[in-house]
Enzyme design. Structure first.
Site, PDB file in Angstrom:
ATOM      1  CG  ASP A  99      -0.390  -0.047   2.520  1.00 51.81           C
ATOM      2  OD1 ASP A  99       0.853  -0.123   2.622  1.00 51.81           O
ATOM      3  OD2 ASP A  99      -1.146  -0.010   3.519  1.00 51.81           O
ATOM      4  CB  SER A 100       4.579   1.712  -0.146  1.00 49.57           C
ATOM      5  OG  SER A 100       4.779   0.596  -0.994  1.00 49.57           O
ATOM      6  CD  GLU A 126       8.016  -0.360   7.748  1.00 49.41           C
ATOM      7  OE1 GLU A 126       7.016  -1.023   7.384  1.00 49.41           O
ATOM      8  OE2 GLU A 126       8.266   0.790   7.309  1.00 49.41           O
TER       9      GLU A 126
HETATM   10  O1  KIV Z   1       3.556  -1.145   1.642  1.00 55.00           O
HETATM   11  C1  KIV Z   1       4.742  -1.471   1.578  1.00 55.00           C
HETATM   12  O2  KIV Z   1       5.437  -1.227   0.588  1.00 55.00           O
HETATM   13  C2  KIV Z   1       5.324  -2.157   2.707  1.00 55.00           C
HETATM   14  C3  KIV Z   1       6.817  -2.178   2.772  1.00 55.00           C
HETATM   15  C4  KIV Z   1       7.311  -0.922   3.384  1.00 55.00           C
HETATM   16  C5  KIV Z   1       7.322  -3.366   3.495  1.00 55.00           C
HETATM   17  O3  KIV Z   1       4.649  -2.631   3.559  1.00 55.00           O
END
Ligand code: KIV
Length: 290
Positions: A71-72, A208
């Site tokens: 969701d990044s 994380e």
């Molecule tokens: O949403 C994402 O890209 C993530 C990463 C930061 C591990 O959860």
């Protein structure tokens, strides 16, 4: 055979194609079973985010083991200030694109903010990521309080990765992104999250932003693969956001390395990242937390 020989054998079987094979055909598809074997044999696992077909194809061609439709994407694709506005429909849409880029690669997709408020909701939404999106595994940002959700998904036949430590979906509640587990009490909380969520059935853990020593302890204490981001080198694998490893973040976090710098292109940068994870030359000590 020592670990280095096993490692190079694995790499060779992935990267020496027959003349006619496509990149997708020549890379043996990864599964939860092969990841579990990698943990047992101490072969580091590489993972990167992908949000569309083109980058997904390149990442698999580079020998990356798992693609995360994170969701990044709310931040790096949509330009939002955090991940909280990402919707289920958007997650399904991007997961579909990634799946089209890699018909057989191992794809993990995120449950976005508020898509996991109760058991019926999380089952419906995780089901959408798998049935409509084509994901193999779903990732849930979780503390021990969500063990019942992990248990329900697992009972329903869904492979779950529990994302612990710093939880970006809590950023507005917490008022910022902070390293977790720096004091003894908080380290115990994160450790308990790992243990209870894996007991509930999580088939993987993603941790994380915790001190490297805590990343190592979690990895030893659970028997499923533990993938770290800002969690030091002594975990079972590493994940980075694609845009970060391609040097696109003007304010990179300490655990980010620009793998494109000094290299000819994106495929080479992704190969360098996969190699650095496999050889445990990434992350370096200064790229972790104490
Ligand atoms: O949403 C994402 O890209 C993530 C990463 C930061 C591990 O959860």
């Amino acid at each position: 055979m020592n670990a280095q020989n096993v490692n190079s054998k694995l790499m060779n079987s992935q990267t020496q194609p027959s003349e006619s094979a496509t990149s997708e055909q020549r890379v043996k598809p990864k599964t939860l079973t092969t990841l579990q074997q990698a943990k047992a044999n101490q072969l580091p696992i590489s993972m990167v985010t992908a949000y569309d077909a083109g980058f997904a194809r390149l990442a698999i061609e580079a020998g990356i083991d798992i693609l995360l439709v994170g969701d990044s994407l709310g931040m790096v694709v949509q330009g939002q200030r955090d991940t909280l506005s990402v919707s289920m429909d958007e997650m399904v849409y991007h997961t579909q694109m990634v799946r089209r880029g890699t018909p057989t690669g191992l794809v993990m997709a995120d449950l976005p903010f508020l898509s996991d408020t109760d058991i019926p909701t999380v089952l419906r939404n995780a089901g959408r990521l798998i049935q409509e999106g084509g994901a193999d595994i779903v990732k849930i940002e979780a503390t021990a309080a969500k063990a019942d959700l992990v248990q329900a998904m697992t009972d329903a036949g869904i492979a779950v990765c529990a994302h612990i430590g710093l939880l970006p979906q809590k950023v507005r509640q917490l008022g910022g992104y902070r390293v977790r587990g720096r004091d003894v009490d908080d380290a115990a909380v994160v450790m308990r999250d790992a243990e209870l969520l894996t007991h509930a059935g999580a088939a993987m853990v993603l941790v994380e932003c915790v001190p490297s020593a805590l990343g190592a302890r979690i990895t030893k204490s659970v028997d499923v693969p533990v993938i770290g981001i800002g969690a030091g080198v002594d975990v079972d694998g590493q994940v980075l956001v694609m845009n970060d490893l391609l040097g696109m973040n003007p304010h990179p976090a300490r655990f980010v390395r620009d793998f494109l710098r000094g290299r000819g292109g994106i495929l080479q940068a992704l190969q360098a990242y996969a190699d650095a994870v496999r050889s445990r030359s990434f992350p370096a000590e200064h790229e972790g937390f104490v």
